[in-house]
Design an enzyme around this catalytic site. Sequence first.
Site, mmCIF file in Angstrom:
data_model
loop_
_atom_site.group_PDB
_atom_site.id
_atom_site.type_symbol
_atom_site.label_atom_id
_atom_site.label_comp_id
_atom_site.label_asym_id
_atom_site.label_seq_id
_atom_site.Cartn_x
_atom_site.Cartn_y
_atom_site.Cartn_z
ATOM 1 N N ASP A 203 0.830 -1.203 0.000
ATOM 2 C CA ASP A 203 0.000 0.000 0.000
ATOM 3 C C ASP A 203 0.865 1.253 0.000
ATOM 4 O O ASP A 203 1.978 1.252 0.533
ATOM 5 C CB ASP A 203 -0.916 -0.020 1.244
ATOM 6 C CG ASP A 203 -2.117 0.896 1.089
ATOM 7 O OD1 ASP A 203 -2.364 1.385 -0.030
ATOM 8 O OD2 ASP A 203 -2.814 1.137 2.104
ATOM 9 N N ASN B 189 -10.895 -2.724 -5.731
ATOM 10 C CA ASN B 189 -10.105 -1.776 -6.522
ATOM 11 C C ASN B 189 -10.704 -1.467 -7.903
ATOM 12 O O ASN B 189 -10.337 -0.466 -8.522
ATOM 13 C CB ASN B 189 -8.648 -2.266 -6.683
ATOM 14 C CG ASN B 189 -7.827 -2.170 -5.408
ATOM 15 O OD1 ASN B 189 -6.933 -2.982 -5.175
ATOM 16 N ND2 ASN B 189 -8.099 -1.184 -4.556
#
Length: 249
Positions: free
Chosen positions: A19, A67
Amino acid sequence: MSQAPAPITVPHHVAIIMDGNGRWAKQRGLPRLEGHRRGVETVRTTTFAARDLGVKMLTLYAFSVENWKRPQDEVGGLMSLLEYYLKKELETFIRDRVRLRTIGRTDELPPGVQKVLHTTIEATRHFDDYTLVLALNYGSRTEVVDAARAYAAAVAAGHENLNDGSWATFRRYLSTADLPDPDLVIRTSGETRVSNFLLLQAAYAEFAFTPVLWPDFTKADLAAAIADYHRRERRFGLTSEQLVKPAAQ
Ligand code: IPE
Ligand code: IPE
Ligand code: MG
């Protein structure tokens, strides 16, 4: 006679929630996709760093089922990058004997990505020393729903007996059926959440959170997380006293 230091306990299976690509780019006034590009470089270096450090299996959370909701150009850019990365790495995987696996609903990925995934998985399937697992279009809840559906179908077809239902049986319907549970889960970028990643499989994993943004993550950061893992005591519900300790030499 002086004693050699005890070898460090290296986690067999490390899973990483990669991330911070977007923030890395933003800090530099660059487009988010540039962060993802740099993130791919870190995927490359981390794959080999983990192996050097003695890890046998590395799972990387590369794209979640959530996502897809990102802006279309970012999703398209990520898919192109993935295809480019896989095509570029194929030779390296073969040369360095890296087995590639995936978890997640890969049948919903663009055809070009599916094709190169298939080629790479087939070309590396006989390597048994080190495995890279890419979590692509992965989400734990989706995985559980898929598994429950497949399990129910197996019961209906008479292949499973509901009365014998157990975790050992049910786990065979997860996309991780033949993979060991992760021992250590790392998340970069300072976030301390799991974001729908390996919720069942990480039931007894150790967690490590680092503020480092994924494009900046180095072998030293990985080594530090492993050293920290080594210092922990995994009790699996037992007491410290119950754990069998290696006898002092
Ligand atoms: C991780 O970086 C990559 C993916 C989730 C695909 P992010 O894109 O989530 O980066 P941040 O969280 O916005 O910084
Ligand atoms: C988790 O990162 C998914 C991946 C690393 C692929 P996100 O950036 O998508 O997670 P949230 O939105 O911060 O929970
Ligand atoms: Mg993020």
